[in-house]
Write a protein that holds these residues in place. Structure first.
Motif, PDB file in Angstrom:
ATOM      1  N   ASN A   1      47.018 -55.526  30.419  1.00 45.05           N
ATOM      2  CA  ASN A   1      46.259 -54.214  30.182  1.00 45.05           C
ATOM      3  C   ASN A   1      45.516 -53.927  30.953  1.00 45.05           C
ATOM      4  O   ASN A   1      45.189 -54.759  32.232  1.00 45.05           O
TER       5      ASN A   1
ATOM      6  N   PHE B   1      41.860 -53.132  32.935  1.00 44.65           N
ATOM      7  CA  PHE B   1      40.408 -53.524  32.813  1.00 44.65           C
ATOM      8  C   PHE B   1      39.540 -53.304  34.047  1.00 44.65           C
ATOM      9  O   PHE B   1      40.519 -52.709  35.004  1.00 44.65           O
TER      10      PHE B   1
ATOM     11  N   GLU C   1      39.806 -50.208  38.757  1.00 47.30           N
ATOM     12  CA  GLU C   1      40.656 -50.598  37.733  1.00 47.30           C
ATOM     13  C   GLU C   1      41.824 -51.421  38.059  1.00 47.30           C
ATOM     14  O   GLU C   1      42.592 -51.174  38.903  1.00 47.30           O
TER      15      GLU C   1
ATOM     16  N   TYR D   1      36.091 -55.293  29.465  1.00 55.86           N
ATOM     17  CA  TYR D   1      37.392 -55.135  28.668  1.00 55.86           C
ATOM     18  C   TYR D   1      37.269 -55.007  27.365  1.00 55.86           C
ATOM     19  O   TYR D   1      36.426 -55.852  26.824  1.00 55.86           O
ATOM     20  N   LYS D   2      37.720 -54.010  26.577  1.00 59.87           N
ATOM     21  CA  LYS D   2      37.428 -53.486  25.071  1.00 59.87           C
ATOM     22  C   LYS D   2      35.979 -53.747  24.795  1.00 59.87           C
ATOM     23  O   LYS D   2      35.735 -54.453  23.746  1.00 59.87           O
TER      24      LYS D   2
END
Length: 119
Positions: free
Chosen positions: A15, A17, A43, A84-85
């Protein structure tokens, strides 16, 4: 050169992050002038996974279900902030697998779920 290549597996489950690399300020030895630190936001891609229940149990309360593990190809420093998220994590510990694998393994400690974009 590593013995085992995990590149394909990590890329498959990776992913994106955000990493904030911060350098501390210092005083210039020649002029005595203070040079402020810098902050760089990058990133990166890596596989962020939940902690195994056994890791949480063995940590003696230091780790929780909110914490994560990170498998990434780039080396990171301890205390590096990761977003992250909507969560902010701090790199708490690293395991060195460089003798036999092509990745870096880090334990991420959850710092905050609030205002992760502005920290």
């Amino acid at each position: 050169m590593s013995i085992y290549s995990f590149e394909r597996l990590i890329k498959k489950y990776s992913n994106t992050f955000t990493v904030e690399k911060v350098s501390e300020g210092f005083y210039d030895d020649e002029t005595g002038e203070y040079m402020p630190g810098t902050s760089e936001v990058l990133e990166l891609r890596g596989m962020i996974a939940p902690m195994k229940s056994q890791q949480i149990y063995n940590s003696g309360g230091r780790l929780t279900e909110a914490d994560r593990v990170l498998y990434v190809f780039e080396p990171l420093e301890i205390k590096t902030k990761i977003q992250y998220k909507g969560m902010t994590y701090s790199v708490e510990a690293a395991e060195d697998y460089s003798d036999f694998a092509d990745f870096h393994y880090y334990i991420l400690k959850a710092v905050s779920a609030f205002n992760a974009e502005t920290q």
